[in-house]
Write a protein that holds these residues in place. Structure first.
Motif, PDB file in Angstrom:
ATOM      1  N   ARG A  78       0.822  -1.207   0.000  1.00 11.16           N
ATOM      2  CA  ARG A  78       0.000   0.000   0.000  1.00 11.16           C
ATOM      3  C   ARG A  78       0.859   1.261   0.000  1.00 11.16           C
ATOM      4  NH1 ARG A  78      -5.201  -2.158   3.648  1.00 11.16           N
ATOM      5  NH2 ARG A  78      -5.755  -3.744   2.109  1.00 11.16           N
ATOM      6  N   ILE A  95      -3.837   9.303  -1.587  1.00 13.43           N
ATOM      7  CA  ILE A  95      -4.511   9.439  -0.294  1.00 13.43           C
ATOM      8  C   ILE A  95      -5.316   8.180   0.022  1.00 13.43           C
ATOM      9  CG2 ILE A  95      -6.303  10.714   0.956  1.00 13.43           C
ATOM     10  CD1 ILE A  95      -5.355  13.233  -0.587  1.00 13.43           C
ATOM     11  N   ALA A  96      -5.985   7.634  -0.982  1.00 16.18           N
ATOM     12  CA  ALA A  96      -6.771   6.409  -0.774  1.00 16.18           C
ATOM     13  C   ALA A  96      -5.869   5.254  -0.342  1.00 16.18           C
ATOM     14  CB  ALA A  96      -7.527   6.049  -2.045  1.00 16.18           C
ATOM     15  N   ARG A  99      -4.712   5.750   3.274  1.00 12.07           N
ATOM     16  CA  ARG A  99      -5.761   5.404   4.234  1.00 12.07           C
ATOM     17  C   ARG A  99      -5.868   3.899   4.395  1.00 12.07           C
ATOM     18  NH1 ARG A  99     -10.034   9.973   2.039  1.00 12.07           N
ATOM     19  NH2 ARG A  99      -9.231  11.704   3.306  1.00 12.07           N
ATOM     20  N   ARG A 100      -5.757   3.174   3.295  1.00  9.31           N
ATOM     21  CA  ARG A 100      -5.767   1.719   3.384  1.00  9.31           C
ATOM     22  C   ARG A 100      -4.561   1.217   4.162  1.00  9.31           C
ATOM     23  NH1 ARG A 100      -7.625  -0.651  -2.551  1.00  9.31           N
ATOM     24  NH2 ARG A 100      -9.766   0.176  -2.516  1.00  9.31           N
ATOM     25  N   CYS A 102      -3.068   2.777   6.538  1.00 15.39           N
ATOM     26  CA  CYS A 102      -3.327   3.054   7.956  1.00 15.39           C
ATOM     27  C   CYS A 102      -4.185   1.965   8.581  1.00 15.39           C
ATOM     28  CB  CYS A 102      -3.982   4.422   8.129  1.00 15.39           C
ATOM     29  SG  CYS A 102      -2.856   5.816   7.929  1.00 15.39           S
ATOM     30  N   ASN A 103      -5.167   1.467   7.831  1.00  8.34           N
ATOM     31  CA  ASN A 103      -5.988   0.372   8.344  1.00  8.34           C
ATOM     32  C   ASN A 103      -5.128  -0.850   8.646  1.00  8.34           C
ATOM     33  OD1 ASN A 103      -8.351   1.886   8.120  1.00  8.34           O
ATOM     34  ND2 ASN A 103      -8.817   1.128   6.073  1.00  8.34           N
ATOM     35  N   GLU A 234      -1.940  15.455   5.820  1.00  8.06           N
ATOM     36  CA  GLU A 234      -2.540  14.825   6.990  1.00  8.06           C
ATOM     37  C   GLU A 234      -2.554  13.298   6.865  1.00  8.06           C
ATOM     38  OE1 GLU A 234      -4.211  16.437  10.096  1.00  8.06           O
ATOM     39  OE2 GLU A 234      -2.323  17.273   9.364  1.00  8.06           O
ATOM     40  N   ALA A 235      -2.741  12.788   5.647  1.00 10.19           N
ATOM     41  CA  ALA A 235      -2.700  11.341   5.442  1.00 10.19           C
ATOM     42  C   ALA A 235      -1.299  10.800   5.700  1.00 10.19           C
ATOM     43  CB  ALA A 235      -3.154  10.989   4.026  1.00 10.19           C
ATOM     44  N   ASP A 238      -0.814  10.665   9.367  1.00 13.53           N
ATOM     45  CA  ASP A 238      -1.498   9.496   9.936  1.00 13.53           C
ATOM     46  C   ASP A 238      -0.599   8.267   9.855  1.00 13.53           C
ATOM     47  OD1 ASP A 238      -3.800  10.916  10.538  1.00 13.53           O
ATOM     48  OD2 ASP A 238      -4.818  10.374   8.668  1.00 13.53           O
TER      49      ASP A 238
END
Length: 292
Positions: A78, A95-96, A99-100, A102-103, A234-235, A238
């Motif tokens: 990712r 960004i998508a 976020r993945r 981060c999960n 911000e992503a 994170d």
């Protein structure tokens, strides 16, 4: 009393043979291993927990480590996808992927909980069995560090006998990191990122720059949801925050199970981990908060 079929398949809707025969339940008859076992490789996976002592805690240690290694691979995929999207100016795509990632990082960080109840006496009963083995030698984790920009050619040396691993680590060493790709994007967008940070020797450790901090500060001046560069910043933060949590959890786990004893891989253990925790990931995204 449940039927034999229902007892064998507790998750079957309805829980009776009639439902299966009427097509209302899952297929129960296979000539060989179930497709699930084949697809996931369950038999292979469950054959890999090879303990070397009779200490029950060793099994938890091996399983948790193997879970982490699998998740390292997922996070790497990712992060690389996010980096590649940035290189093609696809900020929403990047960004998508972040976020993945981060999960996946959340699950990775939570995996430390599998070792949370291990006592030092339990750990000491099997620690001699793994000799010099150390998480420091994980090439999966080293790939993540290289993708974060923590580059060191010396860190490839432990894997010199593994040709494919050396090739993969060298590729990541010699290419731009996730953060490098973000800075190259800012540079192309006309923000004041120094040229020597947009094109440099990617094998070198990243060095923080006041100019890069100013570039990110400009991004933060427009903190509206429509500013994709702000959302990217911000992503990235994170991701960085979760890396720091991982390192801190590692530190606490070591402190709880073995204190300040030397590490099995030759490091000074707790002191080395503590220094690593203090190293900011994507440093200017943190330092700008001192002045913004």
């Amino acid at each position: 009393m449940l039927s034999t079929t229902a007892q064998q398949c507790p998750y079957m809707p309805g829980g009776d043979d009639d439902g299966v025969e009427a097509g209302g339940g899952p297929t129960l008859a296979f000539e060989r291993a179930t497709p699930y076992v084949d697809y996931v490789g369950v038999d292979t996976l469950l054959s890999l927990q090879n303990t070397r002592t009779d200490e029950p805690a060793e099994s938890a240690f091996i399983i948790s480590t193997q879970v982490m290694e699998l998740l390292f691979t997922l996070v790497q995929e990712r992060w690389e996808a996010a980096r590649d999207a940035l290189e093609t100016d696809d900020v929403p795509g990047a960004i998508a992927w972040l976020r993945r990632a981060c999960n996946a990082q959340d699950v990775l960080n939570a995996s430390w909980g599998l070792l949370a109840d291990m006592t030092p006496t339990e750990f000491n009963r099997f620690r001699p069995a793994f000799g010099e083995a150390s998480g420091f030698q994980s090439y999966g984790y080293r790939k993540l560090e290289f993708l974060l920009g923590n580059k060191s050619a010396a860190m490839i040396r432990p894997h010199k006998a593994m040709g494919g691993v050396v090739t993969e680590l060298t590729r990541l060493l010699e290419g731009p990191s996730l953060y490098d790709a973000a800075l190259r994007l800012l540079f192309r967008r006309g923000l004041p990122v120094p040229e020597d940070h947009a094109e440099r020797d990617w094998t070198a450790d990243y060095e923080p720059s006041p100019e890069v901090e100013r570039a990110w500060t400009e991004v933060y001046r427009d903190d509206q949801p429509g500013n994709e560069l702000f959302l990217l910043a911000e992503a990235l933060l994170d991701v960085a925050e979760r890396v720091t949590r991982w390192r801190h959890s590692h530190l606490v786990a070591v402190k709880r199970t073995m204190g300040r004893k030397p590490g099995s891989g030759g490091s000074n253990g707790l002191n080395w981990l503590a220094r690593h925790v203090e190293q900011d990931v994507f440093p200017e995204l943190w330092s700008l908060r001192n002045t913004i």
